[in-house]
Design an enzyme around this catalytic site. Sequence first.
Site, PDB file in Angstrom:
ATOM      1  N   ASP A  98       0.862  -1.183   0.000  1.00  0.00           N
ATOM      2  CA  ASP A  98       0.000   0.000   0.000  1.00  0.00           C
ATOM      3  C   ASP A  98       0.900   1.235   0.000  1.00  0.00           C
ATOM      4  OD1 ASP A  98       1.038   0.204   2.527  1.00  0.00           O
ATOM      5  OD2 ASP A  98      -0.875   0.098   3.559  1.00  0.00           O
ATOM      6  N   SER A  99       0.288   2.411  -0.020  1.00  0.00           N
ATOM      7  CA  SER A  99       1.079   3.638  -0.181  1.00  0.00           C
ATOM      8  C   SER A  99       1.558   4.206   1.146  1.00  0.00           C
ATOM      9  CB  SER A  99       0.212   4.702  -0.856  1.00  0.00           C
ATOM     10  OG  SER A  99      -0.825   5.093   0.036  1.00  0.00           O
ATOM     11  N   GLY A 100       1.006   3.727   2.238  1.00  0.00           N
ATOM     12  CA  GLY A 100       1.292   4.327   3.532  1.00  0.00           C
ATOM     13  C   GLY A 100       0.308   5.427   3.902  1.00  0.00           C
ATOM     14  N   GLY A 101      -0.507   5.822   2.930  1.00  0.00           N
ATOM     15  CA  GLY A 101      -1.443   6.926   3.166  1.00  0.00           C
ATOM     16  C   GLY A 101      -2.449   6.628   4.270  1.00  0.00           C
ATOM     17  N   PHE A 102      -3.004   5.437   4.228  1.00  0.00           N
ATOM     18  CA  PHE A 102      -4.031   5.089   5.209  1.00  0.00           C
ATOM     19  C   PHE A 102      -3.463   5.116   6.632  1.00  0.00           C
ATOM     20  CE2 PHE A 102      -6.518   2.090   7.758  1.00  0.00           C
ATOM     21  CZ  PHE A 102      -7.795   2.598   7.572  1.00  0.00           C
ATOM     22  N   ASP A 152      -2.771   8.287  -1.708  1.00  0.00           N
ATOM     23  CA  ASP A 152      -4.079   8.935  -1.784  1.00  0.00           C
ATOM     24  C   ASP A 152      -4.462   9.413  -0.391  1.00  0.00           C
ATOM     25  OD1 ASP A 152      -4.447   6.476  -0.575  1.00  0.00           O
ATOM     26  OD2 ASP A 152      -6.322   6.032  -1.602  1.00  0.00           O
ATOM     27  N   GLN A 201     -11.339   7.306  -5.470  1.00  0.00           N
ATOM     28  CA  GLN A 201     -11.918   7.787  -4.222  1.00  0.00           C
ATOM     29  C   GLN A 201     -13.235   8.497  -4.538  1.00  0.00           C
ATOM     30  OE1 GLN A 201     -11.111   7.181  -1.139  1.00  0.00           O
ATOM     31  NE2 GLN A 201      -9.000   6.416  -1.214  1.00  0.00           N
ATOM     32  N   GLY A 228     -11.217   3.707   0.015  1.00  0.00           N
ATOM     33  CA  GLY A 228     -12.185   4.466   0.808  1.00  0.00           C
ATOM     34  C   GLY A 228     -13.478   3.731   1.085  1.00  0.00           C
ATOM     35  N   ASP A 278      -7.949  -7.693  -0.333  1.00  0.00           N
ATOM     36  CA  ASP A 278      -7.099  -7.916   0.839  1.00  0.00           C
ATOM     37  C   ASP A 278      -7.921  -7.538   2.054  1.00  0.00           C
ATOM     38  OD1 ASP A 278      -6.780  -4.870   0.551  1.00  0.00           O
ATOM     39  OD2 ASP A 278      -5.787  -5.308   2.453  1.00  0.00           O
ATOM     40  N   CYS A 316     -12.974 -28.967   5.008  1.00  0.00           N
ATOM     41  CA  CYS A 316     -11.745 -28.173   4.840  1.00  0.00           C
ATOM     42  C   CYS A 316     -10.517 -29.075   4.779  1.00  0.00           C
ATOM     43  CB  CYS A 316     -11.627 -27.182   6.009  1.00  0.00           C
ATOM     44  SG  CYS A 316     -10.116 -26.197   5.958  1.00  0.00           S
ATOM     45  N   CYS A 318      -7.289 -27.987   5.193  1.00  0.00           N
ATOM     46  CA  CYS A 318      -6.098 -27.330   5.752  1.00  0.00           C
ATOM     47  C   CYS A 318      -5.392 -28.229   6.774  1.00  0.00           C
ATOM     48  CB  CYS A 318      -6.458 -25.978   6.371  1.00  0.00           C
ATOM     49  SG  CYS A 318      -7.166 -26.052   8.027  1.00  0.00           S
ATOM     50  N   CYS A 321      -7.519 -28.663  10.030  1.00  0.00           N
ATOM     51  CA  CYS A 321      -8.719 -29.511   9.947  1.00  0.00           C
ATOM     52  C   CYS A 321      -8.416 -30.940   9.514  1.00  0.00           C
ATOM     53  CB  CYS A 321      -9.734 -28.894   8.982  1.00  0.00           C
ATOM     54  SG  CYS A 321     -10.526 -27.421   9.652  1.00  0.00           S
ATOM     55  N   HIS A 358      -6.129 -21.973   9.345  1.00  0.00           N
ATOM     56  CA  HIS A 358      -7.474 -22.349   8.898  1.00  0.00           C
ATOM     57  C   HIS A 358      -8.193 -21.183   8.208  1.00  0.00           C
ATOM     58  CE1 HIS A 358     -11.471 -23.989   8.655  1.00  0.00           C
ATOM     59  NE2 HIS A 358     -11.895 -22.840   9.153  1.00  0.00           N
TER      60      HIS A 358
END
Lengths: 394, 394
Positions: A98-102, A152, A201, A228, A278, A316, A318, A321, A358
Amino acid sequence: MLTFEVLTTDAPSATSSGSHARRGRLTLNHGVVQTPIFMPVGTYGTVKGVMPRSLEEMGAQIILGNTFHLWMRPSLDVMQSFGGLHGFERWNKPILTDSGGFQVWSLGAMRKITEEGVHFASPVNGDKLFMSPEVSMQIQTVLNSDIVMQLDECTPYETNGHLTTEAEARHSMAMSLRWAKRSQDEFSRLENPNALFGIVQGGMFEHLRQESLDALVAMNFPGYAVGGVSVGEPKEEMRRIMAHSPHRLPAHKPRYLMGVGTPEDLVEGVTQGVDMFDCVMPTRNARNGTLFTRFGDLKIRNARHKSDHGPLDPTCTCYTCQGHMQADGTVSGGFSRAYLHHLDRCGEMLGPMLTTIHNLHYYLNLMREVREALEAGQFGAFRQQFAADRARGV
Amino acid sequence: MLTFEVLTTDAPSATSSGSHARRGRLTLNHGVVQTPIFMPVGTYGTVKGVMPRSLEEMGAQIILGNTFHLWMRPSLDVMQSFGGLHGFERWNKPILTDSGGFQVWSLGAMRKITEEGVHFASPVNGDKLFMSPEVSMQIQTVLNSDIVMQLDECTPYETNGHLTTEAEARHSMAMSLRWAKRSQDEFSRLENPNALFGIVQGGMFEHLRQESLDALVAMNFPGYAVGGVSVGEPKEEMRRIMAHSPHRLPAHKPRYLMGVGTPEDLVEGVTQGVDMFDCVMPTRNARNGTLFTRFGDLKIRNARHKSDHGPLDPTCTCYTCQGHMQADGTVSGGFSRAYLHHLDRCGEMLGPMLTTIHNLHYYLNLMREVREALEAGQFGAFRQQFAADRARGV
């Protein structure tokens, strides 16, 4: 470097009423990603509680790193010495940062946002720091992530009870557009060999989202994100924006819905034409003992699991499980709810380790099933079965 | 069931001045254990921070469970429903359980020890509970551990600054002998199919240790432990007792030194004729960032590791240091000190996960090297090299 091919779309058929969903293949500098895909979040250069080998075994194709966090720790000179994040965290497949903005925005009173960028005090040591589109590109270039995000401004849904107005959202969106251009120029100047995404945005206003989208498309990014959302708005608001933006983005480019969401949100996102997701939900919920299964969610802390010999989800595959076959032919793993309940009660590290495996496996497998359904022209039938299964209860 | 064969002893030769060390093979209900061996501690039915598959990959042959803890949580009825600890924690190889005596004793003011047994309040819910040789055997029978320990009283080295006197140590040791007999009778009555070990006590007094040992040998246990060491005494005192008791135990039966210790203590213990060790040190130290290597110990928190691209130990073959080859031919793992330092600094779970794997691998590998040296008739040379390497520094 980025190439993207749409392999199939969800055309109307006997088993699907049709939707914006598509099955694609995204090629990046560190490998190929089959879409739609969920990307586990590895904030500090580690997906919390999981070994890279477990991620590979469960089919993770691309993971996230957080630019802001990695800038603070271990710092850029350490990252530089490793040639980027891949070598540092020993992950050879694609990475998106990510950009670091958040994160800068989340510092609240500790930061000041201007047109130029964001001044803030380091939460680690109090140092006065400055983040701008140029700085974000410089950091992400050091990280050498396969997908770089523009800086952003994340438009809030509300601030201390005040809903963001149209004028505020417009102002913020317009600045993000100017930052998109500056990000693009700096990315170019740095000759970063990876791919830069623009971020739509516009808050909860469709017409602003459309303006943002049109301007970004004119700038010709190799991929686009919808940002956003999932910032505290009611679910209906989120779904309204999800229904607006993704399918209006260029069909031949990958679309990424940032920070979303529940399994239901992911399936809805795919339906609306999203290729990439994500979210910290599978990992964070795992650590809190909230587990996703085909038949709904369960809280492992609940006393009813105390003596239950069954797995979290009998369908499942995994390690938690079902377990894995080992070299000597015996099976390792395949734990009962009773055991996971016990680990949680005792505060044992193995608890979050196994539940994280899991939950991530659940998300990755859900996307695998989505891809298979799209390939088979059965996405409509899949959505119905998914909803029915999830409503059944565990 | 227990059979034990001594395969080799450390007879004087060109490469060894000879010692009490021996290389053996211990067969238990759940499998074979090559000795000398280190047994990772799995207090609550999990070796803290490690998946069973990792334990198997690093060559763990037998692990411990703590009777007292497992009695409190998840409780005996849950254990019974799983047919014991193996099924509950999904570990198919041998397990040794302690008697619970040490934990009850550690409750301090919350417990009252009498000839009959120990009355105490549950640290989990305050319930009034009672532990006796009979109760300990009943619990361990439910756990179905391969090696069951008699209930004993752990004679303290000192209590609030008062060194345990000869009279106190004698009184305590004598009670432990009577509890040994009661343990043996109850173990028999329960028709427990596993193996019960007697525990030598006697504090820091060799003549009391000898009395204890003689009486226990007369009771014909299939194996013996040396207890009451590593309870706060100075290192010289511990080494004095280590030099006394192990080699005086019957040569054809396995010998277990409880709760010891550092890598140096283990090599010294083998030299004195010990076959089995357990200690929380590798796992606990890993979580605190103190790591064992061939060339001495290191603290990963130390700033000098911040940019170090090298592994913890270049000679180590664990997942953390060297990584594993995966099915697709790529290597996963093989992390730098810089990365481990970063994980520690950020409080990331992956830090203790990776350092625990490394430390346990170190202990298990040390014992593997000891066994190989004994087989090759090179134990004397091995000890010299071990001491020189460890003194070199990392």
